[in-house]
Design a protein around this motif. Structure first.
Motif, PDB file in Angstrom:
ATOM      1  N   GLN A 189      79.517  20.515  43.152  1.00 15.24           N
ATOM      2  CA  GLN A 189      80.919  20.465  42.744  1.00 15.24           C
ATOM      3  C   GLN A 189      81.607  19.249  43.368  1.00 15.24           C
ATOM      4  N   PRO A 190      82.732  18.810  42.781  1.00 16.11           N
ATOM      5  CA  PRO A 190      83.359  17.562  43.247  1.00 16.11           C
ATOM      6  C   PRO A 190      83.648  17.496  44.730  1.00 16.11           C
ATOM      7  N   MET A 191      84.235  18.540  45.281  1.00 17.45           N
ATOM      8  CA  MET A 191      84.579  18.495  46.699  1.00 17.45           C
ATOM      9  C   MET A 191      84.322  19.869  47.340  1.00 17.45           C
ATOM     10  N   PRO A 192      83.156  20.062  47.930  1.00 13.74           N
ATOM     11  CA  PRO A 192      82.865  21.348  48.567  1.00 13.74           C
ATOM     12  C   PRO A 192      83.849  21.666  49.681  1.00 13.74           C
ATOM     13  N   SER A 196      81.422  26.449  51.217  1.00 14.98           N
ATOM     14  CA  SER A 196      80.542  26.155  50.079  1.00 14.98           C
ATOM     15  C   SER A 196      79.065  26.230  50.460  1.00 14.98           C
ATOM     16  N   TRP A 197      78.742  25.788  51.673  1.00 14.33           N
ATOM     17  CA  TRP A 197      77.345  25.850  52.119  1.00 14.33           C
ATOM     18  C   TRP A 197      76.838  27.289  52.064  1.00 14.33           C
ATOM     19  N   PHE A 198      77.669  28.234  52.530  1.00 11.78           N
ATOM     20  CA  PHE A 198      77.273  29.644  52.558  1.00 11.78           C
ATOM     21  C   PHE A 198      77.188  30.223  51.148  1.00 11.78           C
ATOM     22  N   PHE A 199      78.112  29.822  50.267  1.00 12.47           N
ATOM     23  CA  PHE A 199      78.030  30.262  48.881  1.00 12.47           C
ATOM     24  C   PHE A 199      76.742  29.764  48.237  1.00 12.47           C
ATOM     25  N   HIS A 200      76.387  28.513  48.524  1.00 12.95           N
ATOM     26  CA  HIS A 200      75.161  27.954  47.941  1.00 12.95           C
ATOM     27  C   HIS A 200      73.924  28.699  48.416  1.00 12.95           C
ATOM     28  N   TRP A 245      88.179  33.865  44.769  1.00 17.57           N
ATOM     29  CA  TRP A 245      86.766  33.557  45.014  1.00 17.57           C
ATOM     30  C   TRP A 245      86.535  32.051  44.882  1.00 17.57           C
ATOM     31  N   LEU A 246      87.143  31.437  43.873  1.00 15.29           N
ATOM     32  CA  LEU A 246      87.007  29.994  43.681  1.00 15.29           C
ATOM     33  C   LEU A 246      87.726  29.214  44.782  1.00 15.29           C
ATOM     34  N   VAL A 247      88.856  29.735  45.244  1.00 15.19           N
ATOM     35  CA  VAL A 247      89.566  29.093  46.350  1.00 15.19           C
ATOM     36  C   VAL A 247      88.675  29.044  47.584  1.00 15.19           C
ATOM     37  N   LEU A 248      87.959  30.116  47.848  1.00 20.34           N
ATOM     38  CA  LEU A 248      87.090  30.178  49.022  1.00 20.34           C
ATOM     39  C   LEU A 248      85.864  29.280  48.881  1.00 20.34           C
ATOM     40  N   SER A 249      85.407  29.051  47.664  1.00 18.66           N
ATOM     41  CA  SER A 249      84.131  28.363  47.469  1.00 18.66           C
ATOM     42  C   SER A 249      84.248  26.867  47.250  1.00 18.66           C
TER      43      SER A 249
END
Length: 476
Positions: A189-192, A196-200, A245-249
């Protein structure tokens, strides 16, 4: 007219208006702090040059009458001041007509900025803020009950955001149909963000659940916005949870937060709290709202047709006032993340063994050991465009050479957009180069061993070592 007003939505309107004003405030502050290097008189894409080439009808703006960096700053900070007043509730302390006039001000000022912002403002959430901001003018204040027609129009915007994003996914990348896009999205995604690391690193079956839930929320749930309560409230709450959820990720500017405050307008808070007594709307106000509704319905033809088109456009405005727009997100998902790393050297002759020092950006990945930060709803425009440039050089044709030129001259406004410059403004580098790297999130084992969240591999040269020639940088 009794059907005109819906008192049960007074609290939803209050939350929506305060939230929208706060997002206006963020947008204006971001414009004020970033514009000089991007679109100022000496910026990479100067406003005066753009206005000289663009017809008035395609870019209506206050800056047609006059432009200077000082005037632009006055517009941006003035918009921030009005937005702050709206956050504080000023619109509820004045007559209805004055409240509407107050809401017109940030809309006109931000429209003037977006219409000269060029590629730096070519994001769907710019049009979304303007479309929603226009409708907010007619939502009234605490002196009248919320008008049903405007509430329906706000749901129509919310429907197009979600359903448009769902359809562009189903028509686009096959990984959405196979439920595998989330194997890659959190990393590419443009700017993790910091999580984001944990979501991935979630198990792949959970990524498939994420993708499936996304389809339900965007393709099925929006239909229920137009059903009776409490079903519409339930649909809005599901959308709010998805957006959180998207705000957190990740970092998606104010897109998610604006969608959340939009969804709040569909929540019937009278189930929890009795609405206060509100006066009947004056006849002139009812007439204005009906006229605006007719205008929006007429302008909705092309965005509605776009939703059903096999050649669906993503994030498109159909008029220069951005009144009714098409929205969508991530019709395709990258499998590999590339990043451009810009370096400079003070050596008179650039060699591979020269001392190349790195320019660090605020939000985009650079140093593999630096954990991503949370910036949304603030929008780092240069960082976002650097992500697009890494996808393809064609996205950078108009501005990348200007960026390199300003680094070579030590332009202070440009350096302020960065997290760290290895060269002071009064001692810029002799040469600057750009290199393309492949970035990937580290594994759990690599993270424990190195403490780094990224691992990167050199791919190729993006810009060979370049100096500031007398003719400046023309074709980078």
């Amino acid at each position: 007219m009794e059907w005109f007003s819906s008192p049960g939505y007074w609290l939803g309107r209050l939350i929506f208006q305060r939230g929208l004003a706060a997002l206006y405030l963020v947008a204006f502050v971001g414009a004020a702090l970033q514009f000089r290097a991007l679109i100022g008189e000496r910026g990479m894409l100067p406003v005066p040059r753009y206005l000289a080439l663009m017809p008035w009808r395609q870019a209506p703006t206050l800056f047609r009458a006059y432009y200077s960096d000082r005037f632009f700053a006055s517009v941006a900070w003035g918009g921030a001041a009005v937005s702050a007043a709206l956050v504080a509730g000023l619109a509820d302390r004045v007559p209805l007509w004055a409240a509407m006039a107050l809401w017109v001000v940030p809309w006109v000022l931000y429209l003037s900025i977006v219409n000269v912002g060029q590629t730096w403002y070519a994001f769907g959430w710019e049009s979304l803020l303007l479309e929603v901001g226009f409708l907010a003018v007619f939502l009234g204040n605490e002196r009248v009950a919320p008008p049903v027609l405007v509430l329906v129009l706000l749901r129509w915007v919310l429907f197009r955001i979600e359903f448009g994003a769902g359809m562009i996914k189903m028509r686009g990348d096959e990984c959405w149909r196979k439920l595998t896009c989330l194997y890659y999205h959190h990393e590419t995604q443009p700017m993790p963000g910091p999580l984001s690391w944990f979501f991935h690193r979630l198990p792949r079956p959970l990524h498939r659940v994420e993708a499936g839930a996304n389809h339900v929320t965007q393709l099925v749930v929006p239909v229920f916005l137009f059903t009776p309560q409490p079903i519409a409230t339930g649909a809005a709450c599901l959308m709010i949870l998805t957006q959180l959820w998207l705000v957190l990720s990740g970092n998606f500017s104010w897109l998610n937060w604006l969608t959340i405050v939009l969804a709040v307008t569909a929540v019937d808070f009278s189930l929890l709290r009795e609405p206060p007594h509100l006066a009947a709307a004056p006849l002139w106000y009812e007439c204005v709202v009906i006229a605006v509704t007719a205008l929006v319905v007429a302008l909705s033809y092309r965005p509605a047709r776009n939703l059903l088109s096999r050649r669906q456009s993503m994030n498109r405005s159909y008029d220069s006032l951005h009144l009714v727009n098409a929205y969508g997100a991530f019709g395709s998902v990258g499998r590999i993340r590339h990043e451009i790393v810009i370096e400079g050297t003070a050596d008179p002759v650039p060699r591979e063994e020269s001392s190349w020092l790195v320019y660090e950006f605020r939000g985009k990945p650079g140093d593999p050991g630096r954990w991503p930060r949370q910036f949304a709803p603030y929008h780092l425009r240069l960082d976002w465009l650097m992500w697009f440039a890494a996808l393809s050089p064609m996205y950078a044709e108009s501005w990348f050479g200007g960026l390199i030129e300003r680094l070579l001259t030590g332009d202070r406004d440009t350096l302020r957009l960065l997290r760290r410059s290895p060269f002071p403004a009064d001692a810029p580098p002799t040469y600057v180069r750009a290199r393309l790297y492949r970035y990937r999130f580290t594994t759990w084992r690599e993270l424990r061993a190195t403490g780094a969240c990224w691992e990167r591999t050199y791919v190729r040269e993006f810009l060979r070592p370049t100096r500031l020639a007398a003719s400046r940088i023309q074709n980078w």
